[in-house]
Design a protein around this motif. Structure first.
Motif, PDB file in Angstrom:
ATOM      1  N   TYR A 120       0.857  -0.968  -0.088  1.00  0.00           N
ATOM      2  CA  TYR A 120      -0.040  -0.012  -0.001  1.00  0.00           C
ATOM      3  C   TYR A 120       0.856   1.224  -0.131  1.00  0.00           C
ATOM      4  O   TYR A 120       0.155   2.369  -0.010  1.00  0.00           O
ATOM      5  CB  TYR A 120      -1.062  -0.005   1.235  1.00  0.00           C
ATOM      6  N   LEU A 123       2.408   2.658   2.403  1.00  0.00           N
ATOM      7  CA  LEU A 123       1.851   3.406   3.569  1.00  0.00           C
ATOM      8  C   LEU A 123       2.921   4.154   4.165  1.00  0.00           C
ATOM      9  O   LEU A 123       4.158   3.982   3.980  1.00  0.00           O
ATOM     10  CB  LEU A 123       1.396   2.673   4.677  1.00  0.00           C
ATOM     11  N   GLN A 134      -6.390  -3.003   4.251  1.00  0.00           N
ATOM     12  CA  GLN A 134      -5.844  -1.765   4.575  1.00  0.00           C
ATOM     13  C   GLN A 134      -6.611  -1.540   5.883  1.00  0.00           C
ATOM     14  O   GLN A 134      -6.098  -0.641   6.744  1.00  0.00           O
ATOM     15  CB  GLN A 134      -5.817  -0.655   3.603  1.00  0.00           C
TER      16      GLN A 134
END
Length: 303
Positions: free
Chosen positions: A117, A119, A270
């Motif tokens: 992702y 992040l 997520q």
């Protein structure tokens, strides 16, 4: 209550399953009949991928059941970070102040998906989104019921089962006998590890009640989620037809190559690696999900 009746109830939890039709997931309330203390296992946060709307109907139904039965909630438990639904653990934690828990290897899942992702560095991969991380073999209690944590990787690298008295909550390792076993091709999944986990479950006493994490009602039958070790050993289509590790792994890997990814895998992970919490609001006050393009297609999942 006489001593004889109490003895017959000890080690025999009351289990109530709640089938979530949109995802085929089973949520559980497991209760000690003597103390009326209970735990929730694998709660679902409702999500409509078409509109992006979330709701708490499924989780609220668990709380309504607990209140109606006169139970006292002690734990909110997940078996693994789910790929097909949002966990409601964060919502329930906020509502009840009851501790949440999951297996300690969730930190490895967090690290893996943090990269997928992209992040920010501020995202924590230490499992601190839960109140407790369980190790393999660790024990805790629900009322007077002792719970044993069993590491059962394969479907995911962080999957655990909860053995509670004469029951075991085995998530997506085995389905009902007519549905076989879980896929093992998610990031961090492994068919060899799945076989070993299945054998660990099959080594439990024959009469152990097994509660699975999903059921999709094959061939139109009504959803079901309870079996036994003996029944699985005798009837599970993947165990009876592919009875050796080599045959099972060949079957599982070939079958998984033909399966589409779950519709909500990129949406749900997520949320679920955050302990069942939605991403923080952005500057406009709204929350957003990230969908990494081409992240899973042709990727090397690891061991």
């Amino acid at each position: 209550m006489t001593d004889k009746i109490a003895a017959s109830l000890r080690g025999h939890p009351i289990v109530t399953g709640f089938h979530d039709e949109p995802t085929g997931s089973i949520q559980y309330v497991v209760a000690d009949p003597l103390t009326k203390r209970c735990a929730i296992i694998d709660p679902v946060l409702d999500f409509d991928p078409n509109s992006g709307a979330t709701a708490t109907r499924s989780a609220d139904a668990l709380l309504t059941h607990i209140k109606r039965e006169g139970y006292e909630l002690e734990w909110i438990l997940d078996t693994h970070p789910h790929a097909d639904h949002f966990s409601a653990a964060g919502y329930l934690r906020d509502r009840t102040r009851v501790p949440t828990a999951i297996g300690e290897k969730v930190v490895e899942v967090q690290r893996l998906w943090k990269g997928l992702y992209n992040l920010p560095e501020t995202y924590r991969t230490d499992g601190s989104q839960w109140d407790r991380l369980f190790a393999d073999g660790e024990r805790f209690s629900i009322g007077d019921l002792e719970v044993e944590v069993m590491l059962t990787p394969g479907h995911t690298l962080a999957s655990i089962a909860y053995r509670v008295g004469d029951t075991a909550f085995i998530h997506d390792t085995l389905f009902m006998p007519d549905s076989g076993s879980a896929r093992a091709d998610f990031p961090g999944g492994n068919a060899h590890a799945l076989w070993a986990s299945i054998q660990r479950i099959m080594a439990l006493p024959d009469g152990t009640r097994l509660f699975t994490g999903h059921d999709y009602g094959p061939d139109g039958r009504e959803p079901a989620w309870e079996s036994t070790v003996a029944r699985q050993r005798a009837e599970n289509r993947h165990l009876t037809e592919f009875g050796t590790k080599e045959a099972f792994v060949r079957m599982r890997e070939a079958r998984d190559r033909e399966l589409p990814m779950p519709k909500l895998i990129l949406h749900s992970l997520q949320v679920n690696i955050r302990g069942g919490r939605l991403p923080e609001p952005e500057t406009d006050g709204k929350r957003y999900l990230k969908i990494p393009l081409n992240a899973l297609e042709g990727a090397a999942w690891g061991e």
